[in-house]
Design a protein around this motif. Structure first.
Motif, PDB file in Angstrom:
ATOM      1  N   VAL A 291       0.418  -1.559   0.050  1.00 31.55           N
ATOM      2  CA  VAL A 291       0.161  -0.010  -0.315  1.00 31.55           C
ATOM      3  C   VAL A 291       1.374   1.424   0.148  1.00 31.55           C
ATOM      4  O   VAL A 291      -0.036   2.119  -0.584  1.00 31.55           O
ATOM      5  CB  VAL A 291      -0.816   0.125   1.472  1.00 31.55           C
ATOM      6  CG1 VAL A 291      -1.954   1.241   1.243  1.00 31.55           C
ATOM      7  CG2 VAL A 291      -1.799  -1.476   0.776  1.00 31.55           C
ATOM      8  N   TYR A 292       1.675   0.940   0.880  1.00 26.50           N
ATOM      9  CA  TYR A 292       2.801   2.538   0.558  1.00 26.50           C
ATOM     10  C   TYR A 292       3.263   2.074  -0.874  1.00 26.50           C
ATOM     11  O   TYR A 292       3.545   3.799  -1.304  1.00 26.50           O
ATOM     12  CB  TYR A 292       3.856   2.180   1.557  1.00 26.50           C
ATOM     13  CG  TYR A 292       4.490   3.604   1.574  1.00 26.50           C
ATOM     14  CD1 TYR A 292       4.075   4.035   3.440  1.00 26.50           C
ATOM     15  CD2 TYR A 292       5.705   4.142   0.941  1.00 26.50           C
ATOM     16  CE1 TYR A 292       5.052   5.571   3.067  1.00 26.50           C
ATOM     17  CE2 TYR A 292       6.692   5.150   1.791  1.00 26.50           C
ATOM     18  CZ  TYR A 292       5.815   6.083   2.260  1.00 26.50           C
ATOM     19  OH  TYR A 292       6.381   7.654   2.624  1.00 26.50           O
ATOM     20  N   ARG A 293       3.641   1.609  -1.827  1.00 25.95           N
ATOM     21  CA  ARG A 293       4.374   1.665  -2.644  1.00 25.95           C
ATOM     22  C   ARG A 293       3.009   2.402  -3.912  1.00 25.95           C
ATOM     23  O   ARG A 293       3.595   2.882  -4.154  1.00 25.95           O
ATOM     24  CB  ARG A 293       4.670   0.255  -3.253  1.00 25.95           C
ATOM     25  CG  ARG A 293       4.948   0.228  -4.600  1.00 25.95           C
ATOM     26  CD  ARG A 293       5.540  -1.149  -5.236  1.00 25.95           C
ATOM     27  NE  ARG A 293       4.358  -1.862  -4.709  1.00 25.95           N
ATOM     28  CZ  ARG A 293       4.741  -3.274  -5.948  1.00 25.95           C
ATOM     29  NH1 ARG A 293       6.029  -3.492  -5.521  1.00 25.95           N
ATOM     30  NH2 ARG A 293       3.551  -3.748  -5.232  1.00 25.95           N
ATOM     31  N   LEU A 294       2.051   1.382  -3.223  1.00 25.50           N
ATOM     32  CA  LEU A 294       1.199   2.027  -4.467  1.00 25.50           C
ATOM     33  C   LEU A 294       0.749   3.656  -4.293  1.00 25.50           C
ATOM     34  O   LEU A 294       0.397   4.486  -4.893  1.00 25.50           O
ATOM     35  CB  LEU A 294      -0.738   1.787  -3.708  1.00 25.50           C
ATOM     36  CG  LEU A 294      -1.337   1.923  -4.008  1.00 25.50           C
ATOM     37  CD1 LEU A 294      -1.786   1.613  -6.360  1.00 25.50           C
ATOM     38  CD2 LEU A 294      -3.114   1.359  -4.040  1.00 25.50           C
ATOM     39  N   ALA A 295       1.011   4.494  -3.124  1.00 23.96           N
ATOM     40  CA  ALA A 295       0.265   5.787  -2.096  1.00 23.96           C
ATOM     41  C   ALA A 295       1.472   6.456  -3.045  1.00 23.96           C
ATOM     42  O   ALA A 295       2.138   7.241  -3.438  1.00 23.96           O
ATOM     43  CB  ALA A 295       0.450   6.028  -0.812  1.00 23.96           C
ATOM     44  N   GLU A 296       2.907   5.840  -3.464  1.00 21.04           N
ATOM     45  CA  GLU A 296       4.310   6.328  -3.208  1.00 21.04           C
ATOM     46  C   GLU A 296       3.940   7.069  -4.938  1.00 21.04           C
ATOM     47  O   GLU A 296       4.544   7.891  -5.326  1.00 21.04           O
ATOM     48  CB  GLU A 296       5.432   5.463  -3.404  1.00 21.04           C
ATOM     49  CG  GLU A 296       6.707   6.249  -2.826  1.00 21.04           C
ATOM     50  CD  GLU A 296       7.285   4.922  -2.589  1.00 21.04           C
ATOM     51  OE1 GLU A 296       7.538   4.007  -2.120  1.00 21.04           O
ATOM     52  OE2 GLU A 296       9.073   5.543  -2.436  1.00 21.04           O
ATOM     53  N   VAL A 297       3.569   5.573  -5.817  1.00 23.81           N
ATOM     54  CA  VAL A 297       3.710   6.053  -7.239  1.00 23.81           C
ATOM     55  C   VAL A 297       2.765   7.056  -7.785  1.00 23.81           C
ATOM     56  O   VAL A 297       1.896   7.180  -9.122  1.00 23.81           O
ATOM     57  CB  VAL A 297       3.879   4.965  -7.918  1.00 23.81           C
ATOM     58  CG1 VAL A 297       5.483   3.584  -6.989  1.00 23.81           C
ATOM     59  CG2 VAL A 297       2.878   3.425  -7.754  1.00 23.81           C
ATOM     60  N   SER A 298       1.366   7.039  -6.710  1.00 21.86           N
ATOM     61  CA  SER A 298       0.201   7.650  -7.310  1.00 21.86           C
ATOM     62  C   SER A 298       0.644   8.944  -8.187  1.00 21.86           C
ATOM     63  O   SER A 298      -0.401   9.298  -8.946  1.00 21.86           O
ATOM     64  CB  SER A 298      -0.923   8.496  -5.733  1.00 21.86           C
ATOM     65  OG  SER A 298      -0.079   8.821  -5.200  1.00 21.86           O
ATOM     66  N   ALA A 299       1.441   9.859  -7.143  1.00 23.36           N
ATOM     67  CA  ALA A 299       1.555  11.467  -8.534  1.00 23.36           C
ATOM     68  C   ALA A 299       2.408  10.947  -9.729  1.00 23.36           C
ATOM     69  O   ALA A 299       2.014  11.205 -10.268  1.00 23.36           O
ATOM     70  CB  ALA A 299       2.669  11.925  -7.510  1.00 23.36           C
ATOM     71  N   SER A 300       2.747   9.681  -9.785  1.00 21.12           N
ATOM     72  CA  SER A 300       3.480   9.968 -11.055  1.00 21.12           C
ATOM     73  C   SER A 300       2.423   9.406 -12.604  1.00 21.12           C
ATOM     74  O   SER A 300       2.852   9.609 -13.596  1.00 21.12           O
ATOM     75  CB  SER A 300       4.636   8.621 -11.443  1.00 21.12           C
ATOM     76  OG  SER A 300       5.170   8.832  -9.978  1.00 21.12           O
ATOM     77  N   ILE A 301       1.413   8.836 -11.607  1.00 20.34           N
ATOM     78  CA  ILE A 301       0.523   8.020 -12.467  1.00 20.34           C
ATOM     79  C   ILE A 301      -0.394   9.568 -14.153  1.00 20.34           C
ATOM     80  O   ILE A 301       0.014   9.467 -14.424  1.00 20.34           O
ATOM     81  CB  ILE A 301      -1.009   7.341 -11.839  1.00 20.34           C
ATOM     82  CG1 ILE A 301      -0.364   5.844 -11.353  1.00 20.34           C
ATOM     83  CG2 ILE A 301      -2.308   6.842 -12.804  1.00 20.34           C
ATOM     84  CD1 ILE A 301      -0.880   5.711 -10.204  1.00 20.34           C
ATOM     85  N   ILE A 302      -0.810  10.133 -12.360  1.00 24.19           N
ATOM     86  CA  ILE A 302      -1.532  11.162 -12.785  1.00 24.19           C
ATOM     87  C   ILE A 302      -0.641  12.209 -14.177  1.00 24.19           C
ATOM     88  O   ILE A 302      -0.758  13.017 -14.755  1.00 24.19           O
ATOM     89  CB  ILE A 302      -1.393  12.429 -11.548  1.00 24.19           C
ATOM     90  CG1 ILE A 302      -2.253  12.025 -10.023  1.00 24.19           C
ATOM     91  CG2 ILE A 302      -2.160  13.795 -11.894  1.00 24.19           C
ATOM     92  CD1 ILE A 302      -3.303  11.408 -10.808  1.00 24.19           C
ATOM     93  N   ASP A 303       0.645  12.611 -13.821  1.00 29.36           N
ATOM     94  CA  ASP A 303       1.549  12.707 -14.591  1.00 29.36           C
ATOM     95  C   ASP A 303       1.999  12.390 -15.468  1.00 29.36           C
ATOM     96  O   ASP A 303       1.628  12.691 -16.853  1.00 29.36           O
ATOM     97  CB  ASP A 303       3.382  13.331 -13.759  1.00 29.36           C
ATOM     98  CG  ASP A 303       3.356  13.715 -12.732  1.00 29.36           C
ATOM     99  OD1 ASP A 303       1.958  14.789 -12.232  1.00 29.36           O
ATOM    100  OD2 ASP A 303       4.038  13.581 -12.318  1.00 29.36           O
ATOM    101  N   GLN A 304       1.995  10.792 -15.926  1.00 27.03           N
ATOM    102  CA  GLN A 304       1.791  10.320 -16.499  1.00 27.03           C
ATOM    103  C   GLN A 304       0.468  10.031 -17.583  1.00 27.03           C
ATOM    104  O   GLN A 304       0.618  10.674 -18.817  1.00 27.03           O
ATOM    105  CB  GLN A 304       2.285   8.945 -16.546  1.00 27.03           C
ATOM    106  CG  GLN A 304       2.438   7.908 -17.779  1.00 27.03           C
ATOM    107  CD  GLN A 304       3.610   8.058 -18.586  1.00 27.03           C
ATOM    108  OE1 GLN A 304       4.401   8.432 -18.405  1.00 27.03           O
ATOM    109  NE2 GLN A 304       3.574   7.182 -20.001  1.00 27.03           N
ATOM    110  N   CYS A 305      -0.587  10.746 -16.975  1.00 29.50           N
ATOM    111  CA  CYS A 305      -1.735  10.153 -18.037  1.00 29.50           C
ATOM    112  C   CYS A 305      -1.459  11.803 -18.293  1.00 29.50           C
ATOM    113  O   CYS A 305      -2.572  12.288 -19.360  1.00 29.50           O
ATOM    114  CB  CYS A 305      -2.927  10.385 -16.837  1.00 29.50           C
ATOM    115  SG  CYS A 305      -2.534   8.865 -16.725  1.00 29.50           S
TER     116      CYS A 305
END
Lengths: 254, 657
Positions: free
Chosen positions: B112-126
């Motif tokens: 779950v921590y990893r999920l929260a950690e990469v969440s910001a990059s997802i928005i950038d990528q999209c």
């Protein structure tokens, strides 16, 4: 809302496979509730056909909430039936009354060959996207999402174009079987955003070239596509596409 | 004991260290490695595109006519990310904490921590891909709130966020198809997994147009085939959503994690009759502004507008003042059920509650009037202006409601009721998203990993894309680095032939039953058993009955199902029969799992285990583990446990009061 039941006559296109000639078969359906969706009415008919050891009618459908773009029935001479801005799966039986006759056909277009009954092959749309309907950015290359502000009006227009579900109703409605509304929606979606800018010219040229290669017809601006589009994609997108196309042709000499 | 392979070290360094030390495959070797990706929703499409970009040879499969149709497309409300653009106190830790708490302390801290950690990059990528997220007038990204949180971290594109994210991933995928890095097989369905020397090495799939069985080899196989909510027949899933790919892998040895953890979504359009084929969600984002209520009087059949304010019970605001209408989904669903069971339901079926926008319309109208300096605007003008604001925010959802029900939600409150929406359970995977079968990975909703016993809203899109864009590209290299000496295995290998024969035999047996009842009729009966006895509330006796009923149904299915048409042609009834046969087996396992877990947690509510106030009562001393079930033959499973160790968060009674 008052609910009622109805008896209907259906004339449905049946075609065993792409080589079969196909033809209309008439079915009577009884006690259809006005609360059913159009596809649920087909479910009822199919259940009966199975019971009678006949082959059920094949049709495409998946999400049944108007967003996946899979359903595709030509109902009483109109893609997705009588309601504006509605997919077949969201059409509900209160659109009809007791005693009605409903004619159901597949999308008709050379670039959408019939696979079986009401199912057609729309992979030509995927190939048009492959030709340029994307922004070339590999995973991991992105800058912060807020580093490039985008004017709200432009973002909204881009979203409105991106709302296309790729169902192909525009092609089915067009007397030329043109895919211009579909292509223009994608070109507009990406051309309106700063991220889409670098590939703007090649994108429009390549997508149009692929569209022609797939055998879709030209646009004569009758607007039938816009009138039947379940997502109400605007004809303005075609104007934008033409503008982008001419600009790109002049600048690249292609 | 199962090894989840969570890296050692402090929580915030686990993923960083993993990425810094995992094995890599050099570009020349990547070109030789073949990867199979089953399913093209957010997880599958993002994985296939990203792995194609890296240079692997990818083959992707979907049962629909195009990868763009996958059911991720129907997600409405949004995607969470710990960007803290609103300056309201969000952070990676808070997103992590909310998700762990929302999941009722039944998920892994590391994942779950990893999920929260990469969440910001997802928005950038999209954003980089051209996903047209909602924006403010200044051109920056807009956010809204979702259930189970007190910050605004949800990014959205009207009520069509899933559609826009999926189209982004689909376009990235099609770009790789054009570049020759991905081969796409649409209208194909995986019907079995091929293993050689204990490793996943390929799949058998059926071309759904010709009916032909095909063999496909891969150095690794990724299942991104979505959830199994359709085991309940009625759910918000698409008609084609199924468990078959995951179930075949399970029967080949992959453990199934927490199968009984099902999410019942509180705001769906109620059932109208036996003809009902699916249920439609009204986005959780509607709970931002809408108020949920029932009449204070039992069996009150007055119209909503005739019930005065002081005779309305805004029961979520009453019971949970801190979170109000934005409590997590499991809590909101049970509260609705509680009111309806107690006789306060509305509508003709009495199985519905009101979701009312009148107050929001007036509030927004007043704000608009204020902006335009119309201090003396009359009520009608205010309402009109307020409706315009609501239309801008939720227009497509309101339109959808009206199309389905024939009622105008701008004028009368919507009627809603909980419905099956998401399955937190799925194939057991370790930190690397690998199942216990080497080389077999599972991503997105199909795996069990990140949401514990209840998923928070706007987290499914986040997880699907995190797995596909940012996790698998690293973790798969750690496995394939040791496979570079394995040449592509020809599909005439005996393991392929044998698996294909089994698939063929099963199809033949199904077609040869020639019974009297349609596939659909069995599916409906299974759904009813599951909803009544393994749905929003469960108890030991009901679950035991359900197991017996499902076993009987299975026997009846295999002796009396009727499938028209032939094998070597497009035959949707046969496709469905294959899927329903698997759902029946899964249903039994879900009930066994629910029976085994003698506690209530998140979406798993065992009536025997509740607080005095009717909240879920966990038994942390006995059930702080993941149940991973191993298939041992017909109606037989062994339970393996993965202990959950909370190093950072202290599990407590979840409170949203």
């Amino acid at each position: 809302m008052e609910h009622y039941t109805m008896n209907l006559t259906l004339k449905v296109w049946r075609q065993k496979n792409k080589n079969d000639r196909g033809g209309f078969i008439t079915y009577k359906v009884k006690d259809i509730s006005s609360e059913m969706s159009f596809l649920e009415m087909f479910d009822v008919l199919n259940e009966r056909l199975i019971e009678e050891s006949e082959e059920p009618i094949a049709f495409d459908h998946d999400c049944r909430e108007g967003i996946c773009g899979m359903c595709s029935m030509y109902i009483n001479g109109r893609p997705h039936g009588p309601w504006e801005g509605t997919t077949t799966c969201q059409l509900h039986m209160r659109a009809f009354k007791d005693g009605d006759t409903i004619v159901v056909e597949p999308w008709r277009a050379n670039s959408f060959p019939v696979i079986k009954d009401l199912i057609v092959d729309r992979t030509s749309f995927d190939r048009i996207i492959q030709a340029g309907g994307f922004i070339s950015v590999n995973t991991g290359n992105a800058v912060d999402g807020n580093s490039i502000p985008i004017e709200k009006a432009k973002a909204d227009d881009s979203f409105a174009a991106a709302a296309c579900i790729g169902c192909g109703a525009c092609v089915a409605a067009c007397k030329n079987s043109s895919a211009m509304l579909f292509v223009s929606a994608k070109v507009s979606h990406l051309a309106l955003l700063p991220q889409g800018e670098p590939e703007k010219k090649t994108r429009v040229l390549n997508m149009i070239a692929q569209m022609d290669k797939e055998g879709f017809g030209g646009c004569t601006n009758t607007g039938a596509c816009e009138a039947v589009c379940p997502k109400e994609i605007s004809l303005d997108n075609i104007a934008r596409l033409n503008q982008e196309f001419i600009g790109a042709s002049v600048k690249t000499g292609k | 004991m199962l090894n989840s392979k969570i890296p050692a070290g402090p929580l915030e360094n686990k993923w960083k260290n993993y990425k810094a030390t995992c094995k890599l495959v050099n570009p020349a070797n990547k070109r030789k490695m073949e990867i199979i990706v089953v399913g093209t929703g957010l997880a599958g499409a993002s994985a296939a595109a990203s792995l194609g970009e890296l240079g692997y040879k990818v083959k992707a499969y979907c049962f629909q006519d195009s990868p763009r149709r996958a059911h991720s497309i129907a997600a409405q409300g949004g995607i969470n990310a710990a960007k803290n653009y609103q300056n309201d106190g969000d952070s990676v830790f808070r997103l992590f904490y909310d998700t762990i708490k929302g999941g009722d302390y039944r998920s892994r801290e590391g994942n779950v921590y990893r999920l929260a950690e990469v969440s910001a990059s997802i928005i950038d990528q999209c954003v980089a891909q051209g996903v047209p997220f909602a924006r403010e007038y200044g051109g920056l990204l807009s956010n809204r709130s979702f259930g189970g949180t007190q910050v605004q971290r949800t990014f959205y594109a009207a009520g069509q966020t899933g559609q826009q994210l999926l189209i982004g991933a689909y376009q990235a995928l099609e770009r790789q198809v054009a570049l020759g890095n991905v081969t796409m097989y649409s209208r194909h369905e995986m019907l079995d997994l091929v293993t050689i020397d204990g490793k996943a090495r390929g799949i058998i799939c059926r071309n759904l147009i010709t009916g032909e069985l095909e063999r496909h080899f891969g150095h690794a196989v990724l299942l991104c085939s979505g959830g199994y909510g359709n085991v309940f027949y009625l759910s918000t899933n698409a008609m084609g959503c199924n468990v078959t790919a995951a179930w075949k892998a399970h029967k080949k040895g992959a453990y199934f994690g927490n199968p009984c953890f099902t999410q019942i979504h509180p705001t769906c359009i109620p059932v109208t009759g036996d003809h009902q084929s699916k249920l439609t969600l009204m986005s959780e984002s509607l709970r931002n502004d809408g108020r949920i209520w029932v009449p204070k009087k039992q069996g009150d059949s007055r119209k909503a507008k005739d019930i005065p304010e002081d005779e309305r019970d805004y029961y979520l605001e009453r019971r949970y003042p801190a979170f109000g209408n934005l409590v997590p989904r499991d809590v909101a669903s049970r509260a609705a059920k509680e009111r309806c069971d107690a006789g306060y339901g509305v509508g003709s079926s009495r199985q519905a509650v009101f979701l009312d926008y009148a107050a929001a319309i007036e509030r927004y109208g007043k704000i608009e009037a204020g902006k335009q300096a119309m201090d003396h605007a009359d009520h009608d003008t205010i309402v009109k202006m307020g409706k315009d604001v609501v239309k801008e925010k939720y227009g497509n959802l309101f339109d959808m409601y009206e199309k389905i029900t024939g009622e105008n939600p701008y004028e009368v409150p919507m009627r809603i009721y909980p419905a099956v929406h998401y399955t937190m359970g799925g194939l057991w995977v370790n930190y690397e998203l690998m199942t216990n079968i080497p080389g077999l990975y599972c991503l997105g909703e199909a795996n069990f990993s990140d949401h514990g016993a209840n998923r928070l809203g706007a987290s499914a899109l986040m997880q699907g894309l995190a797995d596909g864009y940012f996790v698998i590209p690293y973790t798969i290299g750690n496995y394939l680095a040791d496979e570079i000496r394995t040449a592509a295995i020809p599909t005439d290998h005996p393991a392929f032939a044998e698996t294909e024969n089994k698939v063929k035999d099963r199809i033949n047996s199904l077609m040869n039953i020639k019974g009297n009842r349609s596939v659909e009729s069995f599916h409906k009966r299974l759904g009813k058993i599951m909803w009544d006895k393994c749905g929003m509330a469960r108890n030991a006796q009901g679950l035991k009955e359900a197991v017996e009923e499902i076993r009987a149904l299975k026997n009846e299915f295999w002796s009396d199902v009727k499938i028209p048409g032939g094998i070597n042609e497009l035959n949707p009834e046969l496709d469905k029969a294959n899927r329903v046969a698997d759902f029946i087996e899964l249903g039994e396992l879900m009930c066994l799992d629910a029976l085994d877990r003698n506690e209530s947690c998140g979406g798993h509510f065992r009536e025997e285990f509740q607080t005095e106030e009717g909240e879920a009562l966990r038994q942390d001393d006995k059930y702080m583990f993941v149940s991973a079930w191993e298939y041992k033959g017909d109606n037989k499973w062994d339970l393996h446990k993965e202990e959950l160790n909370y190093e950072v968060v202290k599990p407590s009674q979840r409170s949203y009061k």
